[in-house]
Design a protein around this motif. Structure first.
Motif, mmCIF file in Angstrom:
data_model
loop_
_atom_site.group_PDB
_atom_site.id
_atom_site.type_symbol
_atom_site.label_atom_id
_atom_site.label_comp_id
_atom_site.label_asym_id
_atom_site.label_seq_id
_atom_site.Cartn_x
_atom_site.Cartn_y
_atom_site.Cartn_z
ATOM 1 N N TRP A 200 68.906 1.041 57.480
ATOM 2 C CA TRP A 200 67.554 0.796 57.897
ATOM 3 C C TRP A 200 68.361 0.529 59.534
ATOM 4 O O TRP A 200 67.874 0.963 60.682
ATOM 5 N N ARG A 201 69.080 -0.203 59.636
ATOM 6 C CA ARG A 201 69.700 -0.552 61.324
ATOM 7 C C ARG A 201 70.154 0.238 61.641
ATOM 8 O O ARG A 201 70.267 0.816 63.248
ATOM 9 N N TYR A 202 70.951 1.188 60.563
ATOM 10 C CA TYR A 202 71.449 2.652 61.174
ATOM 11 C C TYR A 202 69.764 3.009 61.735
ATOM 12 O O TYR A 202 69.241 4.368 62.943
ATOM 13 N N ILE A 203 68.527 3.838 60.723
ATOM 14 C CA ILE A 203 67.310 4.186 61.256
ATOM 15 C C ILE A 203 66.513 3.653 62.262
ATOM 16 O O ILE A 203 65.792 4.159 63.078
ATOM 17 N N GLU A 204 66.912 2.275 62.072
ATOM 18 C CA GLU A 204 66.856 1.534 63.953
ATOM 19 C C GLU A 204 67.092 2.104 65.052
ATOM 20 O O GLU A 204 67.065 2.676 66.251
ATOM 21 N N ARG A 205 68.647 1.812 64.599
ATOM 22 C CA ARG A 205 69.644 2.074 66.006
ATOM 23 C C ARG A 205 68.669 3.978 66.736
ATOM 24 O O ARG A 205 68.668 3.864 67.713
ATOM 25 N N HIS A 206 68.879 4.690 65.931
ATOM 26 C CA HIS A 206 69.004 6.335 66.035
ATOM 27 C C HIS A 206 67.101 6.299 65.524
ATOM 28 O O HIS A 206 66.955 8.107 66.241
ATOM 29 N N ALA A 207 66.902 5.812 65.742
ATOM 30 C CA ALA A 207 64.970 6.404 65.322
ATOM 31 C C ALA A 207 64.495 7.490 64.751
ATOM 32 O O ALA A 207 64.298 8.377 64.667
ATOM 33 N N VAL A 208 65.324 7.324 63.178
ATOM 34 C CA VAL A 208 65.111 8.996 62.534
ATOM 35 C C VAL A 208 63.676 8.648 61.993
ATOM 36 O O VAL A 208 63.479 7.386 61.261
ATOM 37 N N PRO A 209 63.055 9.837 61.548
ATOM 38 C CA PRO A 209 61.962 9.763 60.601
ATOM 39 C C PRO A 209 62.256 9.715 59.800
ATOM 40 O O PRO A 209 63.298 9.676 58.976
ATOM 41 N N LEU A 210 61.026 9.346 59.152
ATOM 42 C CA LEU A 210 60.860 9.285 57.639
ATOM 43 C C LEU A 210 60.141 8.827 57.721
ATOM 44 O O LEU A 210 58.744 9.102 58.160
ATOM 45 N N PRO A 211 59.031 9.738 56.308
ATOM 46 C CA PRO A 211 58.183 10.216 55.703
ATOM 47 C C PRO A 211 57.076 8.148 55.368
ATOM 48 O O PRO A 211 58.161 7.248 55.876
ATOM 49 N N ASP A 212 55.776 8.675 55.609
ATOM 50 C CA ASP A 212 55.014 6.900 55.898
ATOM 51 C C ASP A 212 55.090 6.270 54.732
ATOM 52 O O ASP A 212 54.629 4.781 55.107
ATOM 53 N N ALA A 266 54.810 -4.728 55.822
ATOM 54 C CA ALA A 266 55.540 -4.323 56.563
ATOM 55 C C ALA A 266 55.656 -2.767 57.276
ATOM 56 O O ALA A 266 55.272 -1.790 56.952
ATOM 57 N N ALA A 267 54.985 -3.083 58.633
ATOM 58 C CA ALA A 267 54.355 -2.168 58.923
ATOM 59 C C ALA A 267 55.159 -1.154 59.985
ATOM 60 O O ALA A 267 54.687 -0.290 60.832
ATOM 61 N N ASP A 268 56.085 -2.279 60.561
ATOM 62 C CA ASP A 268 57.423 -0.340 61.321
ATOM 63 C C ASP A 268 58.919 -1.030 60.779
ATOM 64 O O ASP A 268 59.097 -1.844 59.741
ATOM 65 N N VAL A 269 59.681 -0.617 61.205
ATOM 66 C CA VAL A 269 61.116 -1.005 61.029
ATOM 67 C C VAL A 269 62.094 -1.876 61.229
ATOM 68 O O VAL A 269 62.868 -2.853 60.490
ATOM 69 N N HIS A 270 61.313 -2.957 62.581
ATOM 70 C CA HIS A 270 61.823 -3.790 63.033
ATOM 71 C C HIS A 270 60.963 -4.630 61.450
ATOM 72 O O HIS A 270 61.817 -5.971 60.748
ATOM 73 N N ASP A 271 59.679 -4.864 60.803
ATOM 74 C CA ASP A 271 59.519 -5.687 60.018
ATOM 75 C C ASP A 271 60.028 -5.444 58.985
ATOM 76 O O ASP A 271 60.787 -6.706 58.089
ATOM 77 N N VAL A 272 60.277 -4.622 58.350
ATOM 78 C CA VAL A 272 60.898 -3.992 56.760
ATOM 79 C C VAL A 272 62.808 -4.186 56.888
ATOM 80 O O VAL A 272 62.811 -5.055 56.076
ATOM 81 N N LEU A 273 63.201 -4.219 58.163
ATOM 82 C CA LEU A 273 64.275 -4.796 58.450
ATOM 83 C C LEU A 273 64.613 -6.307 57.807
ATOM 84 O O LEU A 273 65.080 -6.877 56.825
ATOM 85 N N ALA A 274 63.779 -7.614 58.502
ATOM 86 C CA ALA A 274 63.383 -8.533 58.160
ATOM 87 C C ALA A 274 63.120 -8.340 56.761
ATOM 88 O O ALA A 274 63.633 -9.823 55.838
ATOM 89 N N GLU A 275 62.254 -7.951 55.975
ATOM 90 C CA GLU A 275 61.865 -7.561 54.839
ATOM 91 C C GLU A 275 63.531 -7.794 53.740
ATOM 92 O O GLU A 275 64.020 -7.964 52.859
ATOM 93 N N VAL A 276 64.057 -6.131 54.539
ATOM 94 C CA VAL A 276 65.143 -6.391 53.044
ATOM 95 C C VAL A 276 66.615 -7.376 53.682
ATOM 96 O O VAL A 276 67.139 -7.906 52.693
ATOM 97 N N ALA A 277 66.260 -7.728 54.132
ATOM 98 C CA ALA A 277 67.404 -9.211 54.928
ATOM 99 C C ALA A 277 66.851 -9.509 53.899
ATOM 100 O O ALA A 277 67.228 -10.661 53.390
ATOM 101 N N ALA A 278 65.974 -10.006 53.799
ATOM 102 C CA ALA A 278 65.661 -11.256 52.933
ATOM 103 C C ALA A 278 65.321 -11.203 51.365
ATOM 104 O O ALA A 278 64.925 -12.154 50.028
ATOM 105 N N ALA A 279 65.125 -9.869 50.733
ATOM 106 C CA ALA A 279 65.129 -9.582 50.231
ATOM 107 C C ALA A 279 66.440 -10.381 48.598
ATOM 108 O O ALA A 279 67.201 -10.263 48.895
ATOM 109 N N ARG A 280 65.687 -10.438 47.440
ATOM 110 C CA ARG A 280 65.997 -11.018 47.084
ATOM 111 C C ARG A 280 67.008 -10.365 45.144
ATOM 112 O O ARG A 280 66.893 -10.620 43.913
ATOM 113 N N ILE A 281 65.455 -9.332 45.244
ATOM 114 C CA ILE A 281 65.598 -8.418 44.015
ATOM 115 C C ILE A 281 66.493 -6.638 44.449
ATOM 116 O O ILE A 281 66.130 -6.390 45.818
ATOM 117 N N THR A 282 67.533 -6.334 44.103
ATOM 118 C CA THR A 282 67.486 -5.113 44.366
ATOM 119 C C THR A 282 67.391 -3.869 44.295
ATOM 120 O O THR A 282 65.664 -3.853 44.091
#
Lengths: 307, 426
Positions: A200-212, A266-282
Motif C-alpha cells: 500500500w505504501r508503494y501504491i500511494e507513492r507511485h499512484a498505482v491504479p487499482l480496481p474500485d 476507507a475512501a482513499d489510499v491514505h485511509d486504507v494505509l491507516a486501516e491496514v497499519a491498525a489491522a489485527r487480522i491477516t
C-alpha cells in the motif's frame, strides 16, 4: 522516535524493496527464454506489473501478462484489467477456467459453496505448457501465509508443475539459479519480502491504479463462514441466509466465490494505509474462505501447482 | 550484505544453532511480544498446538509452517518473517538446526547482518553451534548474538551462562574472520530478556535481545569504488526512445555520478556516464543496492556479464583462476577435476576444480587435506573458470566476491562460494 525519522526509515525500506524487486525481474527476464507475468487484477499483481514496467523503461515490457480467469470475477476487476493493459501498452493472454471445464480437464464442484479457486492450478499449468512459458512471475508474498513464508524467490516446478517444499534449491545471497530442463518451469516472486503495508505504501507513492472495490462502497452481501460474500454471481443464498447492504471494501481480490469483503469506510489510499497499519487480522484470514478450510490449505494447493 | 543495503536501517537477522535449542520458539516469542502476531494467526497456532499435543500455545508453529515440520516438531527449511517496531524494520530468517538441512541455514544466513546463535544452557556448545558460528563468520555477519536459552532449566545460573559464553567467545575469536559476540541469558519459552528484561537474572545488566537488535548499527562497507555487473542491455528499438541504449544492473562498492569516467571490464574499453536512471527517472548519482540503468557517452561494446567500474581507490580483479571458500550443499562429491557450472554476478560458465586446498573441521577449526568435499562440508577449493570474472575478495566487497556452483547433472545449486583470491593462471 520522531515521525520524520520514522518516515525516513519507512521510505528507505520501500526504496530497498523496490530495487530488489526490479533486480529480480530483470534477472529472471534475461535468464529465461519465455517468461510471463501472472496478473489477477489484485493489488499485488498491479504493483508487480508497475515494477516490471520500471525495470525495462524506457523499453517496453519484454514479456506478456497472463490472467487466469475463473469466470467468477468481479466485473469491476475485468474492466480494470482491460483498461490497464491498454493504458500501459502490455500484451494480455487470458487462460480460462471455463474452457478447462468445457474440455473436461477439470470437474467443477457443485453446491452453494463450490469454488473454482483450486481448479485454477490446472488451467494455469495447461496455459504455461501451451504457450511454452518457462518462468512465471507471481505477486506472492512471504507474509501472506506460512507455506509461502518457506518459499524461495526463484522457485522450481517439476514437469507436473509441482512444488516440493522439502527439496528446494538453496538460494544464497541474491544469486538466482534459473537452470531448468524442458517441461520444467520456474516461479519468480519479486515481492517475496514485501508486506501488505509495503504494497500500500508503494501504491500511494507511485499512484498505482487499482480496481474500485479496494475502496469503501455499499454492496449487497451475505454473512457466511465468518466472511461477507457478495451476493450474485457464484454466491447464491442458502436457506436461512439473509442478504443485506453493508459499507465494505475488499482487502484482497480473488475468485468471487471465496473472497470476502471487510467492513470499511476507507475512501482513499491514505485511509486504507491507516486501516491496514491498525489491522489485527491477516488479509487472507479476513478474506479468504478457502484458506481457513484446513491447516495446510495453501501448502496443499501450492504442491499441485497453484500460484 | 544484501541488496537491502546499509543506507536502509532495516536489520536482517538469521537464527542459528543446534536442533531443539529453541530457534523457532525464540522467533515466535519475538513476534508475539512485539505484538506483530495477528489474532487469526495466534488462534490458528493455538489450535494446531492442541492438535499436535503441544499443550500450551507453541510459538514455534508461527514459523514452522510446513506440514512435515509440524508433524515432526522440527524446522526443515528457512522461514522468512517481517516485523517492525517504532524504531526499526526487521527481516528474520528462521533456519533449521539439523545438519542435513545446513544448505537451508546457509540460504537464511547469507543475507543477514546479525546471526542469533542459540545454545541450550543444559547441553552447552554442540557441533552444530560451532558449524553455524563458523558459517556465519564465513558469510560475514557483522555480529553474533549468543542467546543462552532455557536458562530457567539451569536455575538461572550465572556461572553456567559465563561458562558457555567463554567457550563461544574462544571459538569465534579463533576464526579466520572473528565476529563480535554479545551474550544474553534468555528463556524463549517464558520470554525472559527477549523483549522484556527478566527479574530472574539480576546479575545480568546487558540489553534485552530486542533492545540490542533495535540499537545495532550496521557498519557501511568500505567504499572501494562503484561497480556494476551488467544484467541486460536496454534497447527500446522504436518509438521516441529508438536510439536509447543503456546497461541495467545493481550498483555495489560506491557511487556512480553523471559525467564519471568508467571502464568496461574485462575489455578495458573506457567511456563516460552520460546519464543515470533509477526506476525510469534520471538521477544525478546512484549508490550501493540501487537498481539502475547507465547510459554511456560512446557506443562501446558492453554485454551481459561485463562490468562497469568507476575510477576507484580499489580496482576489482579480472581473472579466471580463483580460490574459493565454499559450503558444499549436494550429495554428489566435489573432487579434483570435476566440472560444474558457476554463476558470479551476471556471468555464467563452466568451473573445473583444479584442487581442493583443505576441508575445515568445524569443531577444532583444523584444516585437513582431503580428496573430496561431501554434503555440508566447508572447505577451500581452487577453480578454473571458462570465462574471466570481474571480482573482489569476499571480505573486501561481498557483492562482487560471491558465486554459486550448479550441478550440470540435475541443475541443483551445489555450493555457496566466497572468493578468497582471484587471479590469472601463470
Amino acid at each position: 522516535m520522531s515521525t520524520t525519522m520514522e518516515h525516513a526509515q519507512l521510505s528507505a525500506h520501500l526504496d530497498a524493496l523496490t530495487d530488489e524487486a526490479i533486480t529480480i525481474i530483470r534477472e529472471v527476464a534475461t535468464e529465461c527464454e519465455n517468461p510471463v507475468l501472472l496478473f489477477s487484477g489484485g493489488k499485488d499483481s498491479a504493483v508487480l506489473l508497475h515494477l516490471a514496467l520500471l525495470a525495462f523503461a524506457p523499453a517496453r515490457l519484454p514479456f506478456p501478462v497472463m490472467h487466469v480467469d475463473t469466470g467468477h470475477n468481479f466485473a469491476e476487476v475485468i474492466d480494470y484489467r482491460d483498461q490497464l493493459v491498454q493504458d500501459w501498452n502490455v500484451r494480455l493472454v487470458v487462460a480460462s477456467v471455463q474452457e478447462s471445464i468445457d474440455k473436461g480437464r477439470v470437474v467443477e464442484d457443485t453446491g452453494p459453496r463450490a469454488s473454482r479457486n483450486r481448479l485454477q492450478s490446472v488451467t494455469l499449468l495447461d496455459a504455461l505448457a501451451e504457450h511454452g512459458f518457462d518462468a512465471a512471475f507471481g505477486g506472492g508474498r512471504r507474509d501472506e501465509d506460512k507455506a509461502r513464508a518457506k518459499e524461495r524467490i526463484l522457485s522450481f516446478r517439476d514437469r507436473q508443475g509441482r512444488w516440493d517444499p522439502r527439496q528446494q534449491r538453496p538460494e544464497p545471497w541474491d544469486i538466482l539459479n534459473p537452470r531448468i530442463r524442458k517441461g520444467e518451469h520456474l516461479r519468480a516472486f519479486p515481492l517475496s519480502n514485501w508486506t501488505e503495508l509495503d504494497i500500500w505504501r508503494y501504491i500511494e507513492r507511485h499512484a498505482v491504479p487499482l480496481p474500485d472495490i479496494y475502496l469503501s462502497h455499499t454492496r449487497t452481501v451475505v454473512q457466511r463462514d465468518g466472511m461477507l460474500l457478495a451476493v450474485g454471481g457464484p454466491v447464491v443464498l442458502e436457506p436461512g441466509e439473509t442478504a443485506f447492504d453493508a459499507v465494505v471494501r475488499y482487502r484482497t481480490v480473488g475468485d468471487a466465490s471465496c473472497t470476502g469483503a471487510v467492513k470499511s469506510t476507507a475512501a482513499d489510499v491514505h485511509d486504507v494505509l491507516a486501516e491496514v497499519a491498525a489491522a489485527r487480522i491477516t488479509e487472507r484470514g479476513a478474506t479468504r474462505a478457502d484458506d481457513t478450510f484446513s491447516e495446510s490449505a495453501m501448502e496443499d494447493r501450492k504442491r499441485e501447482g497453484y500460484f | 550484505m544484501s541488496i537491502l543495503d546499509n543506507t536502509s536501517t532495516t536489520l536482517r537477522i538469521a537464527t542459528a544453532g543446534s536442533v531443539d535449542d529453541g530457534k523457532s520458539t525464540l522467533i515466535g516469542r519475538l513476534l508475539h511480544d512485539t505484538k506483530t502476531v495477528f489474532e487469526d494467526q495466534l488462534a490458528a497456532v493455538a489450535k494446531a498446538s492442541r492438535r499436535y499435543g503441544d499443550g500450551e500455545t507453541n510459538l514455534a508453529l508461527l514459523t514452522d509452517g510446513l506440514r512435515a515440520e509440524r508433524e515432526q516438531g522440527i524446522t526443515i527449511d528457512v522461514a522468512h518473517r517481517y516485523f517492525a517496531t517504532p524504531r526499526r524494520s526487521f527481516i528474520v530468517a528462521d533456519t533449521p538446526g539439523h545438519a542435513q538441512y545446513t544448505r537451508n541455514m546457509v540460504t537464511g544466513a547469507s543475507t543477514s547482518d546479525v546471526a542469533i546463535v542459540l545454545v541450550d544452557a543444559r547441553h552447552g556448545v554442540l557441533d552444530q553451534t560451532r558449524r553455524h558460528s563458523l558459517i556465519a563468520s564465513m558469510i560475514g555477519v557483522q555480529a553474533i548474538v549468543l542467546a543462552v536459552n532455557k536458562m530457567d532449566l539451569v536455575e538461572w545460573s550465572e556461572a553456567r551462562f559465563h561458562e558457555i559464553t567463554a567457550e563461544v567467545r574462544a571459538f569465534v575469536g579463533a576464526l579466520a574472520h572473528p565476529v563480535p559476540v554479545t551474550a544474553i541469558p534468555i528463556s524463549a519459552l517464558l520470554g525472559d530478556n527477549v523483549v522484556e528484561a527478566s527479574s530472574n537474572t539480576p546479575w545480568f545488566d546487558g540489553a534485552t535481545l530486542l533492545d540490542f537488535l533495535e540499537e545495532f548499527e550496521i557498519h557501511p562497507h568500505v567504499e572501494v569504488g562503484a561497480r556494476l555487473h551488467v544484467q541486460r542491455v536496454i534497447r527500446p528499438q522504436g518509438g521516441e526512445h529508438a536510439d536509447f541504449r543503456g546497461q541495467a544492473g545493481v550498483v555495489s562498492g560506491g557511487w556512480f555520478r553523471k559525467g564519471d569516467a568508467v571502464t568496461v571490464l574485462p575489455s578495458g574499453l573506457t567511456s563516460t556516464i552520460r546519464a543515470l536512471y533509477r526506476w525510469g527517472d534520471e538521477v544525478p548519482e546512484a549508490g550501493p543496492g540501487q537498481a539502475i540503468v547507465v547510459q554511456l557517452d560512446t557506443n562501446v561494446d558492453v554485454a551481459r556479464g561485463d562490468a562497469l567500474v568507476a575510477d576507484a581507490p580499489v580496482a576489482p580483479v579480472v581473472g579466471d583462476d580463483v580460490v574459493v571458500d565454499i559450503c558444499w550443499m549436494v550429495e554428489r562429491a566435489l573432487t579434483p577435476g570435476s566440472r560444474w557450472w558457476f554463476k558470479h554476478g551476471t556471468r555464467s560458465g563452466h568451473a573445473t576444480v583444479t584442487s581442493i586446498e583443505h576441508v575445515l573441521d568445524p569443531t577444532t577449526l583444523g584444516q585437513h587435506d582431503t580428496s573430496e568435499l561431501l554434503l555440508n562440508d566447508l572447505g577451500r577449493v581452487r577453480l578454473l573458470l571458462s570465462e574471466p570474472i570481474v571480482a573482489d575478495p569476499y571480505h573486501v566487497l561481498p557483492e562482487t566476491g560471491r558465486l554459486i556452483l550448479i550441478d550440470p547433472a540435475d541443475h541443483s545449486t551445489a555450493a555457496a562460494g566466497m572468493l578468497h583470491r582471484v587471479g590469472t593462471p601463470a
